[in-house]
Design a protein around this motif. Structure first.
Motif, PDB file in Angstrom:
ATOM      1  N   GLN A 193      -1.457 -16.999  -3.889  1.00  0.00           N
ATOM      2  CA  GLN A 193      -0.181 -16.304  -3.917  1.00  0.00           C
ATOM      3  C   GLN A 193       0.692 -16.803  -5.045  1.00  0.00           C
ATOM      4  O   GLN A 193       0.567 -17.938  -5.505  1.00  0.00           O
ATOM      5  CB  GLN A 193       0.539 -16.551  -2.601  1.00  0.00           C
ATOM      6  CG  GLN A 193      -0.235 -16.028  -1.442  1.00  0.00           C
ATOM      7  CD  GLN A 193       0.658 -15.287  -0.480  1.00  0.00           C
ATOM      8  OE1 GLN A 193       1.457 -14.454  -0.877  1.00  0.00           O
ATOM      9  NE2 GLN A 193       0.533 -15.581   0.793  1.00  0.00           N
ATOM     10  N   GLU A 260       5.759 -15.140   6.078  1.00  0.00           N
ATOM     11  CA  GLU A 260       4.316 -15.218   6.282  1.00  0.00           C
ATOM     12  C   GLU A 260       3.939 -14.354   7.471  1.00  0.00           C
ATOM     13  O   GLU A 260       4.773 -14.036   8.305  1.00  0.00           O
ATOM     14  CB  GLU A 260       3.869 -16.664   6.569  1.00  0.00           C
ATOM     15  CG  GLU A 260       4.099 -17.630   5.426  1.00  0.00           C
ATOM     16  CD  GLU A 260       3.211 -17.356   4.233  1.00  0.00           C
ATOM     17  OE1 GLU A 260       2.280 -16.525   4.345  1.00  0.00           O
ATOM     18  OE2 GLU A 260       3.452 -17.965   3.179  1.00  0.00           O
ATOM     19  N   SER A 265      -3.083 -13.334   8.421  1.00  0.00           N
ATOM     20  CA  SER A 265      -3.700 -14.165   7.401  1.00  0.00           C
ATOM     21  C   SER A 265      -4.433 -15.385   7.962  1.00  0.00           C
ATOM     22  O   SER A 265      -5.135 -16.056   7.238  1.00  0.00           O
ATOM     23  CB  SER A 265      -2.660 -14.611   6.365  1.00  0.00           C
ATOM     24  OG  SER A 265      -1.637 -15.334   6.984  1.00  0.00           O
ATOM     25  N   ASP A 266      -4.277 -15.670   9.229  1.00  0.00           N
ATOM     26  CA  ASP A 266      -4.945 -16.849   9.775  1.00  0.00           C
ATOM     27  C   ASP A 266      -6.206 -16.459  10.546  1.00  0.00           C
ATOM     28  O   ASP A 266      -6.285 -15.369  11.081  1.00  0.00           O
ATOM     29  CB  ASP A 266      -4.000 -17.626  10.690  1.00  0.00           C
ATOM     30  CG  ASP A 266      -2.937 -18.342   9.900  1.00  0.00           C
ATOM     31  OD1 ASP A 266      -2.626 -17.876   8.800  1.00  0.00           O
ATOM     32  OD2 ASP A 266      -2.420 -19.350  10.389  1.00  0.00           O
ATOM     33  N   ARG A 447     -10.367 -10.891  -0.918  1.00  0.00           N
ATOM     34  CA  ARG A 447      -9.447  -9.827  -1.319  1.00  0.00           C
ATOM     35  C   ARG A 447     -10.131  -8.831  -2.237  1.00  0.00           C
ATOM     36  O   ARG A 447     -11.181  -9.094  -2.780  1.00  0.00           O
ATOM     37  CB  ARG A 447      -8.279 -10.416  -2.109  1.00  0.00           C
ATOM     38  CG  ARG A 447      -7.553 -11.483  -1.381  1.00  0.00           C
ATOM     39  CD  ARG A 447      -6.361 -11.954  -2.212  1.00  0.00           C
ATOM     40  NE  ARG A 447      -5.531 -12.794  -1.380  1.00  0.00           N
ATOM     41  CZ  ARG A 447      -5.306 -14.077  -1.629  1.00  0.00           C
ATOM     42  NH1 ARG A 447      -5.799 -14.641  -2.690  1.00  0.00           N
ATOM     43  NH2 ARG A 447      -4.563 -14.775  -0.811  1.00  0.00           N
ATOM     44  N   HIS A 453      -3.400 -10.125   0.016  1.00  0.00           N
ATOM     45  CA  HIS A 453      -3.197 -10.889   1.236  1.00  0.00           C
ATOM     46  C   HIS A 453      -3.206 -10.003   2.471  1.00  0.00           C
ATOM     47  O   HIS A 453      -4.066  -9.150   2.595  1.00  0.00           O
ATOM     48  CB  HIS A 453      -1.900 -11.670   1.111  1.00  0.00           C
ATOM     49  CG  HIS A 453      -2.044 -13.054   1.668  1.00  0.00           C
ATOM     50  ND1 HIS A 453      -2.946 -13.947   1.145  1.00  0.00           N
ATOM     51  CD2 HIS A 453      -1.428 -13.656   2.699  1.00  0.00           C
ATOM     52  CE1 HIS A 453      -2.863 -15.058   1.860  1.00  0.00           C
ATOM     53  NE2 HIS A 453      -1.965 -14.914   2.789  1.00  0.00           N
ATOM     54  N   GLY A 454      -2.264 -10.186   3.413  1.00  0.00           N
ATOM     55  CA  GLY A 454      -2.239  -9.380   4.625  1.00  0.00           C
ATOM     56  C   GLY A 454      -1.887  -7.921   4.382  1.00  0.00           C
ATOM     57  O   GLY A 454      -1.793  -7.147   5.315  1.00  0.00           O
ATOM     58  N   HIS A 520      -6.855  -7.113   4.537  1.00  0.00           N
ATOM     59  CA  HIS A 520      -5.652  -6.418   4.107  1.00  0.00           C
ATOM     60  C   HIS A 520      -5.152  -5.393   5.122  1.00  0.00           C
ATOM     61  O   HIS A 520      -4.050  -4.892   5.004  1.00  0.00           O
ATOM     62  CB  HIS A 520      -5.918  -5.685   2.791  1.00  0.00           C
ATOM     63  CG  HIS A 520      -6.418  -6.570   1.692  1.00  0.00           C
ATOM     64  ND1 HIS A 520      -5.722  -7.672   1.273  1.00  0.00           N
ATOM     65  CD2 HIS A 520      -7.528  -6.505   0.920  1.00  0.00           C
ATOM     66  CE1 HIS A 520      -6.397  -8.246   0.285  1.00  0.00           C
ATOM     67  NE2 HIS A 520      -7.492  -7.564   0.058  1.00  0.00           N
ATOM     68  N   SER A 525      -8.898  -6.165  10.485  1.00  0.00           N
ATOM     69  CA  SER A 525      -8.773  -7.390   9.721  1.00  0.00           C
ATOM     70  C   SER A 525      -9.942  -8.324  10.015  1.00  0.00           C
ATOM     71  O   SER A 525     -10.264  -8.599  11.158  1.00  0.00           O
ATOM     72  CB  SER A 525      -7.475  -8.108  10.072  1.00  0.00           C
ATOM     73  OG  SER A 525      -7.500  -9.400   9.523  1.00  0.00           O
ATOM     74  N   ASN A 527     -10.049 -11.293   9.932  1.00  0.00           N
ATOM     75  CA  ASN A 527      -9.682 -12.510  10.638  1.00  0.00           C
ATOM     76  C   ASN A 527      -9.812 -12.395  12.157  1.00  0.00           C
ATOM     77  O   ASN A 527      -9.714 -13.381  12.874  1.00  0.00           O
ATOM     78  CB  ASN A 527      -8.271 -12.950  10.251  1.00  0.00           C
ATOM     79  CG  ASN A 527      -8.281 -13.602   8.884  1.00  0.00           C
ATOM     80  OD1 ASN A 527      -9.301 -14.168   8.478  1.00  0.00           O
ATOM     81  ND2 ASN A 527      -7.178 -13.523   8.185  1.00  0.00           N
TER      82      ASN A 527
ATOM     83  N   CYS B 364       0.914 -21.292   3.653  1.00  0.00           N
ATOM     84  CA  CYS B 364      -0.449 -20.786   3.732  1.00  0.00           C
ATOM     85  C   CYS B 364      -1.299 -21.029   2.489  1.00  0.00           C
ATOM     86  O   CYS B 364      -2.216 -20.294   2.224  1.00  0.00           O
ATOM     87  CB  CYS B 364      -0.460 -19.335   4.118  1.00  0.00           C
ATOM     88  SG  CYS B 364       0.007 -18.310   2.754  1.00  0.00           S
TER      89      CYS B 364
END
Ligand code: SF4
Ligand code: SF4
Lengths: 553, 367
Positions: A193, A260, A265-266, A447, A453-454, A520, A525, A527, B364
């Motif tokens: 980022q 965040e 994202s986790d 990505r 990212h998200g 994304h 996702s 994740n 993060c």
């Protein structure tokens, strides 16, 4: 970047992007899809290869875009990076390509390291990594003869359970070849980022105050207690991957989340959702109602980069101005204003805890230039940085020691931050997850060019959604055949941790046995499928290797 | 670097060795019109508008591709030069649509301004016109090749700067055009939508779709891209308090005006209707209820309601102070943001460590 800090005393990118593009005779890119994730740097590398004939070695299981320009492409099995790097060093030593005077003058612990490397002959490495022996030889030959060589990597190498070890292995390699502290060389972790570098530099880590000053040092604590009127306890705080699960253990009661989206994202989304739901008080400061907003008790609307003035620090440690172009949207406020306003209100409730007499105890900042002045006073690397100098057009890469110092485009010139560079013997360990009968595919995540990212930002750009509007999972044509999927057919991915329905993109970017997914899009996702086993030192979760099964639906 | 002296339009000037005649003119503040030149690209000599007279030289060399030499005497607007330039311009325009009023580049068009300088205001030759369909396949920019003057800047930008070679010169003679391999729509080529070709196009042959929508900008702000760690310099283009475009900042040495698709075209989110415009707080907090009593997240208690800053910050401050004093500082976790400013990250760290008293702060980077 815990790995680099151990070896050199500093974890940041050692060289500058323009320096590498202009001076490297060879590039070694491992675990970085540079042209899609750091596109403008990617174009500089492309130009160096096309226009001045620099050599390129790419180590990546996938046939990513930049491999088209590679002199050698090493398709190591996901999770076998350390073995690959050690194997290359074996060959460098065998051929006598190591830089003996650099090793003698600037490093320690070479012998112990060398002994470990003897365990990685090409045949064995080829077996672990599935990279053909000839390619190992070819790559080592380029490394030994094209000097200087710059090494670049990104999350592909750190998001493994042994990310820190991978990084240390690469640090070993660059010392072995004498590629440190010179133009066109170096160890170059590419930050994801825009301001990861700045967040790390300025205290956004549980073990250090701004400027990587350790919270466990009494001297440092004294310095901050004097400056702020109050320091902390002499103990390392919790990482993100500890503080969230601690909710269910009854040890975390409030979470303050700035800009965040941990739900997206986790890893291990399900577990995160449960913890956020159970948390007594969740503060979210964001510009959108993200997935995480579902669990927030209050949402403080911050402003985007276009609505405020201050600085970002890029991947090459360069501090740059961000300038306000439009008024904050609606009643939103720049985040620095919200944080200071809140701080004042908390202090007012318990004035006895924090007498505001220390020189930097207060929270009345007229603008971000004043905050930067406080940063400069307390952060050695930023000592000479001010908005004024940046507005004058100066190029400032930290450390900038004082107002007259012009910054440091290359780190470790003549000497490492920690004195001598330390060779670390690193052994290969297999990944935590491996495929089996029930979960026969390896899934890797990352990505794509068009998203970020998200996806909070890019999913709200019309053209980008036209360009890449849904989650696609890359599947090799051979596997697609076996599974009976063709074209853009619907598939279900299931791991030991969860399941998503999505669409396949049949492409030979991925080798057989591997699928590649992004994170994304909230409905699909990746994740949801990843797990949270952590690298013991850096606490980076394992994203890159998850065993899954793929079904046509 | 050693210097050499040349005379341009009777002005003597010292310039570094290796300069072209065009560089010398720029250093002397003498305007030479160009359409195919850009300081970031290799000289090309296609538009022939930069012709000059050099004493002792035959014919009219192009300034962009002629190296300056010691003692050179250069005339940039002799009658011969003027006539020659006008002819070149007439030829360029003979095949160019002249409905400038309806063109997205109107008032912001190099072809227009150079034609005005050269002194051509109408089309003396009415040649046969090329007829092409507009290629709108790329989501971010369109290609209207009827307006193309074949200066080749886009081809060179894509090759020399983007290193992508998505487009090239194709066909010959009157049929010459800028094309993708197999003449497919641009979206089916290897184009990465970096927008550099659009940026360099001197006409509206390549145009941003957003410019069609918003018209020309009235304000500019130099800033830094919010997406990746490369940190490209951007120029945000604004009009009536809104962003209407973005381009790479040429003065920033990180990217020298270059961007990727996200930096150049990814700004729309800033003004997306989804932006949260007022602080939000759950109804139960306004009612002074306990969270543990809110068992149903679909009930009114859990509604997100808009409120003012005073209310939301007082509730938040009260909660944080209470939790700190009841469960200890380490029961509060802070996640700072890799998207936010350095100054904001510093303040989050100060809030956690000084005001609350915990080291439990992270972000993060690990992710
Ligand atoms: S947008 Fe970029 S990649 Fe696409 S054609 Fe233009 S210069 Fe080439
Ligand atoms: S323009 Fe692209 S490469 Fe440059 S900083 Fe933005 S996202 Fe990164």
């Amino acid at each position: 970047m815990a790995g680099l800090a151990t070896t050199y005393g500093s974890g940041a990118m050692s060289n500058s992007m323009d320096d590498i593009a202009a001076n490297a005779a060879a590039f070694f890119i491992i675990g970085s899809n540079t042209t899609e994730q750091h596109p403008v740097f990617g174009t500089k590398i492309r130009r160096a290869i096309q226009k001045r004939g620099a050599k390129l070695i790419v180590a990546d299981p996938r046939r990513i875009d930049i491999t088209d320009l590679a002199t050698v492409h090493l398709q190591q099995k996901a999770g076998s990076d350390t073995a690959l790097i050690n194997g290359l060093m074996y060959l460098i030593l065998e051929k006598g390509y190591e830089d003996k005077s650099f090793i003698a003058e600037r490093t320690v612990d070479f012998e112990a390291f060398k002994e470990v490397i003897q365990d990685y002959p090409p045949e064995k490495v080829s077996e672990i990594t599935s990279v053909p022996v000839e390619l190992l030889h070819e790559a080592a030959e380029i490394m030994g003869t094209s000097q200087p060589m710059a090494v670049m990597w990104a999350m592909g190498i750190t998001q493994h359970i042994k990310g820190v070890r991978n990084v240390m292995a690469l640090a070993n390699m660059q010392m072995l070849l004498g590629n440190m502290g010179i133009p066109g060389g170096g160890v170059n972790p590419l930050r994801g980022q825009n301001n990861v570098q700045g967040a790390c530099d300025l205290g956004g880590l549980p073990n250090v105050f701004p400027g990587y000053q350790k919270v466990t040092s009494e001297e440092v604590q004294k310095k901050f207690a004097q400056a702020w009127g109050r320091g902390t306890e002499l103990k390392v705080g919790k990482t993100l991957t500890e503080m969230i699960p601690d909710v269910e253990k009854g040890e975390t009661h409030a979470l303050y989340i700035l800009g965040e989206d941990p739900v997206m994202s986790d890893p291990d989304t399900k577990h995160i959702r449960a913890n956020l739901e159970a948390c007594e008080f969740v503060i979210l400061q964001e510009i959108f109602q993200s997935e995480t907003a579902i669990y927030a008790d209050v949402l403080l609307p911050g402003s985007s980069f276009a609505e405020k003035t201050g600085t970002f620090t890029n991947t090459e440690r360069r501090v740059q101005m961000v300038r306000q172009a439009i008024n904050p949207v609606g009643d939103s406020r720049p985040d620095w204003e919200i944080i200071s306003d809140l701080a004042k209100r908390i202090i007012a409730r318990t004035p006895r805890l924090l007498p505001l007499t220390a020189p930097h105890a207060g929270w009345d900042y007229p603008d971000t230039a004043a905050i930067m002045a406080e940063i400069a006073a307390l952060t050695p690397q930023y000592s000479g940085i001010s908005h004024k100098r940046l507005e004058n057009g100066e190029r400032l890469q930290w450390p900038v020691r004082d107002e007259n110092h012009s910054g440091t485009p290359i780190l470790h010139v003549g000497q490492f931050a920690s004195g001598k560079g330390k060779f670390m013997p690193i052994e290969h360990i297999p990944p935590a997850e491996s495929p089996d009968k029930d979960y026969p595919y390896i899934m890797s995540t990352g990505r794509v060019l068009y998203h970020w990212h998200g996806g909070q930002m890019t999913r709200r750009v019309k053209g980008i959604m036209e360009a890449y509007g849904e989650a696609l999972v890359e599947v090799n044509p051979e596997d697609a055949d076996n599974l009976g999927i063709n074209g853009e057919n619907a598939i279900r991915l299931t791991s030991r941790h969860g399941s998503i329905d999505t669409k396949a993109w049949v492409t030979d970017r991925v080798p057989p046995g591997m699928v590649y997914a992004n994170f994304h899009f909230p409905d699909a996702s990746a994740n949801e499928l990843t797990h949270a086993s952590l690298d013991p030192v850096s606490k980076i979760p394992e994203y890159k290797v998850t065993a899954v099964k793929v079904e046509k639906i | 670097m050693s210097k050499l002296t040349v005379t341009i339009d009777h002005k003597k000037i010292e310039i570094p060795e290796g300069s072209t005649v065009l560089d010398a003119a720029r250093a002397a503040n003498v305007y030479i019109p160009t359409l195919c030149d850009d300081p970031l690209l290799e000289p090309f000599g296609a538009c022939r508008l930069c012709v000059v007279e050099i004493e002792g030289y035959r014919g009219l060399p192009t300034a962009c591709s002629t190296p300056a030499t010691e003692g050179m005497i250069i005339h940039t607007s002799s009658p011969l030069v003027e006539v020659n330039r006008r002819t070149s311009m007439n030829l360029l325009l003979s095949d160019h649509p002249l409905d400038c009023q309806h063109c997205v580049a109107n008032m912001d068009c190099d072809l227009q301004s150079v034609a005005a300088f050269v002194g051509v205001r109408e089309q003396p030759y009415q040649g046969e016109r090329r007829a092409y369909d507009i290629d709108e396949s790329n989501p971010f920019y369109g290609r209207d090749l009827e307006k193309c003057i074949l200066c080749g800047k886009c081809v060179r930008a894509c090759d020399e700067l983007q290193g992508r070679q998505a487009i090239s010169f194709g066909y010959r003679g009157f049929a010459s055009k800028i094309t993708t391999p197999f003449d497919l729509p641009i979206w089916d080529s290897t184009c990465e939508s970096c927008g550099r070709c659009v940026d360099m196009c001197p006409t509206a042959a390549l145009y941003d779709k957003s410019a069609m929508k918003h018209g020309t900008h009235t304000g500019e702000t130099r800033t830094t891209c919010p997406y990746c760690g490369v940190g490209c310099g951007l120029v945000l283009e604004t009009r009536n308090g809104e962003i209407v475009g973005a381009r790479g900042d040429r003065e920033n040495s990180v990217n020298e005006g270059h961007t990727c698709v996200k930096g150049r075209y990814g700004w729309e989110y800033v003004q997306h209707p989804d932006r949260v415009k007022k602080p939000l707080v759950r109804q139960y907090l306004l009612d002074g209820k306990e969270k543990s009593k809110v068992t149903d997240r679909k009930s009114k208690d859990w509604d997100f309601v808009e409120t003012d800053w005073d209310t939301v910050l007082n509730i938040t401050a009260e909660k944080l102070a209470t939790i700190r004093d009841t469960h200890g500082a380490d029961s509060i976790g802070f996640m700072t943001s890799a998207k936010c400013l350095n100054e904001e990250n510093y303040l989050m760290n100060k809030l956690a460590r000084q005001v609350i008293g915990t080291n439990s702060i992270d972000h993060c980077a690990r992710l």
